[in-house]
Design a protein around this motif. Structure first.
Motif, PDB file in Angstrom:
ATOM      1  N   THR A 124       1.033   5.209 -20.350  1.00 41.90           N
ATOM      2  CA  THR A 124       2.321   4.842 -20.913  1.00 41.90           C
ATOM      3  C   THR A 124       3.069   6.129 -21.219  1.00 41.90           C
ATOM      4  OG1 THR A 124       3.477   3.654 -22.662  1.00 41.90           O
ATOM      5  CG2 THR A 124       1.342   4.586 -23.252  1.00 41.90           C
ATOM      6  N   GLY A 125       4.194   6.306 -20.590  1.00 38.33           N
ATOM      7  CA  GLY A 125       4.945   7.548 -20.771  1.00 38.33           C
ATOM      8  C   GLY A 125       4.123   8.746 -20.359  1.00 38.33           C
ATOM      9  N   LYS A 126       3.954   9.708 -21.272  1.00 38.06           N
ATOM     10  CA  LYS A 126       3.186  10.919 -20.990  1.00 38.06           C
ATOM     11  C   LYS A 126       1.709  10.789 -21.349  1.00 38.06           C
ATOM     12  CE  LYS A 126       7.007  14.149 -21.613  1.00 38.06           C
ATOM     13  NZ  LYS A 126       7.432  15.370 -22.320  1.00 38.06           N
ATOM     14  N   ASP A 159       3.273  16.314 -19.127  1.00 44.11           N
ATOM     15  CA  ASP A 159       3.796  16.233 -17.764  1.00 44.11           C
ATOM     16  C   ASP A 159       3.539  17.578 -17.097  1.00 44.11           C
ATOM     17  OD1 ASP A 159       5.744  17.962 -18.799  1.00 44.11           O
ATOM     18  OD2 ASP A 159       7.212  16.360 -19.050  1.00 44.11           O
ATOM     19  N   TRP A 190      -2.273  14.111 -22.357  1.00 41.64           N
ATOM     20  CA  TRP A 190      -0.876  13.937 -22.724  1.00 41.64           C
ATOM     21  C   TRP A 190      -0.059  15.023 -22.058  1.00 41.64           C
ATOM     22  CZ3 TRP A 190       2.788  17.046 -24.874  1.00 41.64           C
ATOM     23  CH2 TRP A 190       3.993  16.431 -25.201  1.00 41.64           C
TER      24      TRP A 190
END
Length: 184
Positions: free
Chosen positions: A96-98, A124, A122
């Protein structure tokens, strides 16, 4: 030492037959390694507790994906090999997301060699932080534990990577492996 499989895929998932990475390795161990299993600097032997085989031969695999959730299971029959049982591996991940999280469990087919993996990552491409915890029993029925932390991030035209990992044998109260890696 490469994968070699055939398979079918539809909206319900993917079925593969052959030699392939185990789901526990692919979902929970490999994503915890900033070096992505490069042999020179990777901590992957520590992340697998030196128990997990990375791949099963003659495996039957099912993978499915729904939104950020992914699940995979592989079964590899012992095919009558003396002193072995059927091997299996299962793992699930969620993105989910990063944030990426995964758990895995497998047994390579000997009496005691089960391995469990938990990972979280966690970030990018500009910055990623990696964490891992693994635990299980080796073929001698000794408790093995592994820990790892790492980071990677863009610097100029490349990627700077660093990781620290440790594997302990609880029964022998011994550090089996201690590794620090830095790369660019």
């Amino acid at each position: 030492h490469a994968d070699s499989w055939v398979g079918l895929e539809n909206s319900f998932g993917q079925i593969r037959l052959g030699r392939m990475f185990t789901p526990a390795y692919e979902y929970a161990m490999l994503p915890a390694d900033p070096f992505m299993h490069s042999w020179s600097s990777s901590s992957i032997r520590t992340l697998t507790g030196a128990i997990s085989p990375y791949r099963f031969d003659n495996g039957i695999n099912y993978n499915m994906k729904s939104g950020g959730f992914r699940f995979g299971v592989t079964f590899a029959p012992s095919e009558g090999v003396v002193n072995t049982k059927n091997a299996y591996s299962a793992a699930a991940s969620y993105t989910t997301g990063k944030l990426y999280m995964a758990v895995g469990h497998e047994n390579q087919g000997s009496q005691h060699d089960a391995w469990n993996s938990i990972t979280a990552r966690w970030g990018d491409d500009s910055l990623k932080v990696f964490s891992f915890y693994g635990f299980g029993r080796n073929t001698l029925n000794q408790t093995i534990r592994s820990y790892s932390a790492g980071a990677s991030g863009r610097v100029a035209n490349g990627v700077l990577m660093a990781s620290y990992s440790r594997m302990n044998n609880h029964e022998l109260n011994t550090r089996v492996q201690d590794k620090f890696s830095v790369g660019y």
